[in-house]
Design a protein around this motif. Structure first.
Motif, PDB file in Angstrom:
ATOM      1  N   ALA A  72       0.822  -1.203   0.000  1.00 60.67           N
ATOM      2  CA  ALA A  72       0.000   0.000   0.000  1.00 60.67           C
ATOM      3  C   ALA A  72       0.862   1.262   0.000  1.00 60.67           C
ATOM      4  O   ALA A  72       0.557   2.248  -0.686  1.00 60.67           O
ATOM      5  N   LEU A  73       1.969   1.253   0.765  1.00 60.99           N
ATOM      6  CA  LEU A  73       2.859   2.418   0.795  1.00 60.99           C
ATOM      7  C   LEU A  73       3.513   2.638  -0.562  1.00 60.99           C
ATOM      8  O   LEU A  73       3.651   3.783  -1.021  1.00 60.99           O
ATOM      9  N   GLY A  74       3.927   1.545  -1.209  1.00 64.35           N
ATOM     10  CA  GLY A  74       4.531   1.671  -2.526  1.00 64.35           C
ATOM     11  C   GLY A  74       3.549   2.225  -3.544  1.00 64.35           C
ATOM     12  O   GLY A  74       3.915   3.035  -4.401  1.00 64.35           O
ATOM     13  N   ALA A  75       2.286   1.796  -3.449  1.00 64.54           N
ATOM     14  CA  ALA A  75       1.271   2.301  -4.375  1.00 64.54           C
ATOM     15  C   ALA A  75       0.997   3.784  -4.144  1.00 64.54           C
ATOM     16  O   ALA A  75       0.754   4.538  -5.091  1.00 64.54           O
ATOM     17  N   ALA A  76       1.051   4.216  -2.895  1.00 63.80           N
ATOM     18  CA  ALA A  76       0.737   5.608  -2.571  1.00 63.80           C
ATOM     19  C   ALA A  76       1.896   6.553  -2.849  1.00 63.80           C
ATOM     20  O   ALA A  76       1.693   7.684  -3.307  1.00 63.80           O
ATOM     21  N   TYR A  77       3.133   6.097  -2.570  1.00 60.77           N
ATOM     22  CA  TYR A  77       4.270   7.011  -2.633  1.00 60.77           C
ATOM     23  C   TYR A  77       5.330   6.618  -3.654  1.00 60.77           C
ATOM     24  O   TYR A  77       6.276   7.378  -3.867  1.00 60.77           O
ATOM     25  N   GLY A  78       5.201   5.447  -4.268  1.00 61.03           N
ATOM     26  CA  GLY A  78       6.209   5.004  -5.220  1.00 61.03           C
ATOM     27  C   GLY A  78       7.320   4.208  -4.552  1.00 61.03           C
ATOM     28  O   GLY A  78       7.648   4.440  -3.380  1.00 61.03           O
ATOM     29  N   ALA A 138       5.414   1.351   9.382  1.00 60.68           N
ATOM     30  CA  ALA A 138       4.514   2.408   9.847  1.00 60.68           C
ATOM     31  C   ALA A 138       5.279   3.718  10.026  1.00 60.68           C
ATOM     32  O   ALA A 138       4.787   4.795   9.653  1.00 60.68           O
ATOM     33  N   ARG A 139       6.495   3.625  10.593  1.00 64.52           N
ATOM     34  CA  ARG A 139       7.311   4.825  10.749  1.00 64.52           C
ATOM     35  C   ARG A 139       7.706   5.398   9.400  1.00 64.52           C
ATOM     36  O   ARG A 139       7.728   6.622   9.198  1.00 64.52           O
TER      37      ARG A 139
END
Length: 474
Positions: free
Chosen positions: A33-39, A69-70
């Protein structure tokens, strides 16, 4: 005996060895999810930064989910806009540091319509030839002010600088000594004249300047006579200034243009709305050849500077190379045009123009709002602050009507130990003010009389204010 048994750094090295690799973390389920949101590249950089912090801090190694999370928090903070909406509850309606005038809804829509694609900024749709960008607002400005011509630049300081440079470079500019003002950001009239290539010729005294002073000051080297509207101050008592009508007649007789830096740029009679009177641009142009004023003060539009007046003088100013250097973009023209069109329907202006709407709110109306909000605000701050409804005074701000105030009302936040516990109240107010600035939508008030005061004159979004206040941590 093993070496680790006698090595005091062994536990720390053992903990560092348990730090997961970047690749392992990127393969974790939470990383998707983080990769999808921020690359991926941004996520990798954030993960590496967090791992570096963990190595520096020492101690137990967090679980992969906690590390990610951090990293997510770091990415969110990095992408948080620096320029953000705030609640301006300072009591200053046109607050320079908080963005001055609020754009009317029509202006917001107009900007949105042109900002995402091509537009006819400098293209004449009738002839198919190159056009002039000022044409989008010039006719409106002339209609509303009585000017023969008008141009738009980046702000009023730029407008003043352009007029001086285009009309009086290497010549003298006659100005009353009592009008050599300094406004915000150390913008000083004498220094601006010098940078514009003009030689300033002061006449009169700080408190009294007469027509004869101008008569004696105008000479063969005079390129311009300039009057500057007082900004953020007023001189009272034993004072004198010549009537602008008489000064204008003198300038015409001597063949020298008279320019008036009006500053706030009101297009309407403020007294007709129950507000302190302020010179209008139309009235100023009746006794001046040029007037410069702001778009984001009493006019209620976007930041820009406007020069209006005689067509021959504006034609000379348009030819200045500085005109291109100070020009504005399509979003500014869109917002300004939409705002100016509101003035064509004066019966709706009070409703549609935020600046006028906020300035004309009555004290009883604002006090009723304060009474309505007090219980909810007190509930948000239960045990952390006392909340009381108080009367207060607002000011217009940004140099408009500097000594005039408007009766208002608001909420006063004080220490929960009550009026008798004034010791340390200043520090408490500063801590609460700091906490309010950290809210999702920061709340900006002012500290006075051992209380943090929130003037409600400019508060229209009550639900948003309360929703943000619920996140307060003090």
């Amino acid at each position: 005996m093993s070496r680790d048994a006698t090595d005091p750094t062994a536990p720390a090295r053992s903990a560092l060895n348990r730090i997961p690799s970047v690749e392992r973390l990127l393969g974790h389920a939470d990383a998707a999810a983080l990769g999808a949101a921020y690359g991926r590249s941004g996520l990798v950089e954030a993960v590496r930064a967090v791992l570096s912090q963990i190595r520096t801090e020492g101690g137990p190694v967090p679980e992969p989910a906690a590390i990610l999370a951090r990293a997510g928090e770091r990415l969110a903070e990095e992408r948080r806009p620096s320029l953000r909406p705030v609640f301006n509850l300072t009591g200053t309606v046109l607050h320079t540091n908080l963005g001055r005038a609020l754009l009317p809804e029509a202006a917001v829509d107009a900007v949105a319509a042109v900002m995402a694609g091509a537009s006819n900024l400098e293209f004449d749709l009738g002839t198919g030839e190159r056009g002039e960008r000022d044409s989008h607002v010039e006719a409106l400005l002339c209609r509303l002010t009585g000017a023969e011509a008008a141009i738009v630049v980046n702000n009023n300081a730029g407008a003043v600088f352009l007029v001086l440079n285009a009309l009086a470079m290497r010549r003298e500019v006659v100005v009353s000594r009592g009008e050599l003002v300094e406004i915000g950001g150390s913008f000083r009239v004498p220094e601006v004249m010098a940078r514009a290539g003009c030689r300033m010729r002061e006449v009169g005294t700080t408190n009294r300047t007469h027509l004869r002073d101008f008569e004696e000051g105008i000479g063969p080297r005079t390129g311009l006579v300039m009057k500057v509207h007082p900004s953020n101050y007023a001189i009272h008592g034993f004072t004198a200034q010549p009537e602008e009508r008489d000064l204008h007649e003198l300038c015409r007789a001597r063949g020298v243009p008279l320019a008036l830096d009006l500053g706030s740029g009101s297009l309407i009679d403020m007294a007709a709305y129950g507000l302190p009177p302020e010179p209008t641009v139309r009235a100023a142009l009746a006794h001046a050849d040029l007037v410069t004023f702001s778009g984001d003060k009493l006019l209620g539009a976007v930041q820009c500077g406007i020069v209006a007046g005689r067509a021959d003088l504006l034609a000379k100013i348009r030819r200045s190379p500085l005109k291109r250097a100070l020009r504005v973009d399509k979003m500014t023209y869109a917002a300004l045009e939409a705002t100016l069109r509101l003035y064509l329907h004066p019966e709706r202006l009070r409703q549609d123009l935020p600046t006028l709407r906020l300035l004309t709110r009555t004290a009883p109306e604002i006090a009723a709002q304060a009474q309505r909000l007090r219980p909810a605000v007190a509930a948000c701050l239960a045990g952390r602050a006392e909340v009381a409804v108080v009367g207060c005074t607002s000011q217009i701000g940004s140099g408009a009507l500097p000594v005039e105030t408007l009766p208002s009302a608001g909420l006063a936040l004080t220490r929960p130990d009550g009026p008798g516990g004034r010791r340390g109240a200043g520090g408490w107010c500063k801590r609460v003010a700091g906490a309010l600035r950290l809210l999702p939508v920061p709340v900006i008030g002012r500290i006075a009389e051992d209380a943090l005061r929130l003037d409600l004159r400019t508060l229209e979004d009550e639900a948003g204010f309360l929703a943000s206040l619920e996140r307060l941590a003090i």
